[in-house]
Design an enzyme around this catalytic site. Structure first.
Site, PDB file in Angstrom:
ATOM      1  N   SER A 106      -7.720  -9.260   7.279  1.00 16.72           N
ATOM      2  CA  SER A 106      -7.816 -10.284   6.239  1.00 16.72           C
ATOM      3  C   SER A 106      -8.087 -11.672   6.825  1.00 16.72           C
ATOM      4  O   SER A 106      -7.777 -12.674   6.201  1.00 16.72           O
ATOM      5  CB  SER A 106      -6.534 -10.282   5.407  1.00 16.72           C
ATOM      6  OG  SER A 106      -5.416 -10.265   6.259  1.00 16.72           O
ATOM      7  N   GLU A 153       0.846  -1.207   0.000  1.00 18.58           N
ATOM      8  CA  GLU A 153       0.000   0.000   0.000  1.00 18.58           C
ATOM      9  C   GLU A 153       0.883   1.260   0.000  1.00 18.58           C
ATOM     10  O   GLU A 153       0.634   2.209  -0.739  1.00 18.58           O
ATOM     11  CB  GLU A 153      -0.922   0.007   1.225  1.00 18.58           C
ATOM     12  CG  GLU A 153      -1.844   1.220   1.223  1.00 18.58           C
ATOM     13  CD  GLU A 153      -2.577   1.409   2.544  1.00 18.58           C
ATOM     14  OE1 GLU A 153      -3.043   0.420   3.124  1.00 18.58           O
ATOM     15  OE2 GLU A 153      -2.658   2.566   2.995  1.00 18.58           O
ATOM     16  N   CYS A 202      -8.066   4.308   7.931  1.00 18.46           N
ATOM     17  CA  CYS A 202      -9.454   4.101   7.505  1.00 18.46           C
ATOM     18  C   CYS A 202     -10.347   3.808   8.715  1.00 18.46           C
ATOM     19  O   CYS A 202      -9.877   3.354   9.756  1.00 18.46           O
ATOM     20  CB  CYS A 202      -9.539   2.983   6.475  1.00 18.46           C
ATOM     21  SG  CYS A 202      -9.283   1.352   7.146  1.00 18.46           S
ATOM     22  N   THR A 231      -3.253   3.172   5.714  1.00 17.63           N
ATOM     23  CA  THR A 231      -4.639   3.073   6.218  1.00 17.63           C
ATOM     24  C   THR A 231      -4.787   2.204   7.471  1.00 17.63           C
ATOM     25  O   THR A 231      -5.760   2.340   8.199  1.00 17.63           O
ATOM     26  CB  THR A 231      -5.573   2.536   5.125  1.00 17.63           C
ATOM     27  OG1 THR A 231      -5.024   1.309   4.655  1.00 17.63           O
ATOM     28  CG2 THR A 231      -5.746   3.511   4.002  1.00 17.63           C
TER      29      THR A 231
END
Ligand code: SF4
Length: 570
Positions: A267, A131, A195, A167
């Site tokens: 995840s 990312e 986030c 994030t």
């Protein structure tokens, strides 16, 4: 062992929206296209899910040059990639599908906006993470990565800068890094780009870690956000452990623990977290619960073998016969039970939603796979033979629906589309099949097929079974099982699904009120009117994202027909 251990499961555990979206995208591609599908890097950092995706022919590559098949599709994963890399990728003669999380895209835009105004970009994150590599690409060559306040304090002097976070960054680290960077810049814009799903997860983790004496963090060993979550827990709780699978839990660690908190990275699928929960329960109270465990395993088998679902079909047939005014026929009750058992068992044997089946699934669908399949086939054959004794008007549609249901999980010959490729096909087909055996067949047999009461019963059964099937889809999606748009919930989205369920409930209730008001079997209409409220409770239960274990969810859903049958029992 501790006398009583309080076990808390994080309400924020399970796939984050970005991961869910990426998985849904590749599954849709896999379903609707015969082309090879590759993801640029592993789609998520979870080896169990990656294995499941491999079974569906979705593979990870590190670079597009590894793909020899020019007809393949390449998917950009949720982390995103630098714009230059995307340009190069799109210049290749290969189809590119972008599954970058919209929240990561928002960070791209923030970086781009200030970079255009001449700002430097300071990224608080892990410089090797995919990312962050992607974010750097938007900084127009003026990007700097710091891991935390210490590195931020050694930044060179900057005129103007924009500081953003990876994030999944820890908020405390980001804010401290921003404070340190302020000392190094004349003008600093602080863009807190952590986030919301990460913030919620971290907030809950902080609160519950403080109140627990053991925290279990589940997630891939190579997952950065899981590692970060584990670091938070380690600081706050007396003991913490990071595991990938439930069998990595050392029993001695749970000894004398009073409060255990289970959380997971973005995840980690919910079904894996549920397994850890079951293991913790087992390790913290195994001796006292050995009898209960045995009972619970028998119940798990009843649910997993679809025997309870078959009982639910029998119950619904009973309710429909009452609605139609048909005499209760044991033959028709048996037909419904065998028909539903056969199809659900056969379809469940082909399910590939989870990479690590539980004990009951292992027993039925791995160890005794052939016996289970044979049982499903024999039950179906018995149902069709029974239908034949009720006349060709029962036999032909029963054989048609059974054949369709048995073929459902497979690719059809002659290039026909797989049934499962059609949106909501699973829920529609299930509703029609059940609707026939539970309501239509009794009407035909009784000779009342032309009566309004039979039409009503068929409509009633089709709608109820559709709602049941949709709820199964919701439950599977909540458990992060790999399901596709054959489920209404996945095809229509959460909002429309709940609206549809509620509208169907209202429609059925209005019918019952009207029937009662025209004095049509008033006690029956009143009983069904009341029994239907179970649906509302169930819908609300799922709406507020309660995540019951698979067995609890399936028990709750199928119990609705038994409750309805009991409410009309005489
Ligand atoms: S962690 Fe947040 S930003 Fe990253 S993929 Fe998940 S929802 Fe998107």
């Amino acid at each position: 062992m501790a006398a009583k251990t309080q076990i808390t499961l994080a309400s924020t555990a399970g796939f984050c929206p970005g991961v869910k979206n990426a998985i849904d995208k590749v599954l849709e591609l896999a379903k609707n296209s015969k082309r090879a599908i590759y993801t640029l890097g592993p789609l998520i950092h979870n080896s169990q899910v990656i294995e499941t995706l491999k079974e569906k022919n979705i593979h990870a590559v590190n670079d597009v040059s590894e793909i020899k098949d020019k007809n393949a599709i390449i998917v950009i994963r949720a982390h995103g990639i630098p714009p230059e890399a995307e340009k190069r990728l799109r210049a290749q003669s290969i189809e590119v599908v972008d599954a970058t999380c919209p929240l990561v895209k928002h960070v791209h835009k923030t970086i781009e906006k200030y970079a255009r105004m001449g700002h430097h970009t300071i990224i608080v994150g892990d410089k090797n993470h995919a990312e962050v590599v992607g974010l750097m690409g938007y900084a127009q060559g003026r990007g700097l990565v710091v891991s935390g306040p210490k590195e931020a304090a050694s930044l060179p002097r900057l005129e103007k800068a924009n500081i953003v976070a990876q994030t999944t960054q820890e908020e405390e680290v980001f804010l401290a890094a921003a404070a340190a960077a302020r000392e190094k810049t004349a003008e600093l814009v602080v863009s807190n780009t952590i986030c919301k799903p990460t913030k919620d997860r971290q907030k809950e983790t902080v609160e519950l870690s403080k109140a627990s004496d053991l925290v279990i963090v589940m997630g891939g060993k190579n997952s950065a956000n899981t590692a970060r979550l584990f670091q938070i827990c380690e600081k706050l709780a007396p003991s913490a452990i990071h595991i990938e699978k439930e069998d990595e839990l050392p029993p001695e660690l749970l000894k004398d623990k009073k409060a255990v908190f289970i959380t997971a990275g973005a995840s980690t699928p919910t079904w894996m977290i549920e397994k850890a929960l079951a293991r913790v329960r087992e390790l913290t109270g195994a001796k006292e619960r050995s009898f209960l465990d045995r009972l619970s395993f028998i119940w798990t088998l009843a649910i997993t073998s679809c025997a309870y679902t078959a009982a639910a079909a029998v119950a619904l047939t009973y309710v429909c016969m009452k609605l139609e005014g048909a005499p209760i026929s044991k033959k028709l009750l048996l037909l419904a039970g065998l028909f539903v058992l056969s199809l659900h068992l056969a379809n469940r044997a082909e399910e590939k939603g989870t990479a690590a089946p539980d004990r009951a699934k292992k027993l039925l669908f791995i160890r005794f796979k052939t016996t289970t399949r044979l049982t499903a086939f024999l039950c179906g054959a018995a149902a069709i033979a029974l239908a034949a004794t009720l006349g060709w008007r029962v036999f032909l549609p029963a054989a048609f629906f059974w054949g369709l249901g048995m073929l459902y999980p497979y690719k059809l010959p002659l290039g026909f589309e797989k049934f499962g490729n059609f949106p909501a096909s699973k829920d529609i087909l299930t509703a029609l099949g059940w609707g026939f055996v539970c309501a239509c067949a009794p009407g035909i047999w009784h000779g009342s097929i032309l009566y309004k009461s039979t039409h009503l019963a068929v409509l009633f059964a089709v709608l109820l079974v559709f709602m049941r099937s949709v709820m199964f889809g919701i439950s599977h999606a909540h458990s992060d099982m790999i399901v596709g748009k054959e489920n209404f919930y996945k095809a229509a989205g959460s909002k429309l699904t709940y609206l549809t369920l509620f509208a169907m409930f209202l429609f059925l209730e209005v019918i019952m009120v009207l029937l009662k008001n025209i004095a049509w079997k008033p006690s029956l209409a009143a009983a069904i009117f009341t029994g239907l409220f179970y649906y509302v409770a169930l819908t609300l239960f799922f709406y507020f994202r309660k995540i019951p274990e698979r067995i609890t969810a399936e028990t709750l859903i199928d119990s609705q027909f038994l409750i309805l049958a009991l409410s009309v029992w005489k």
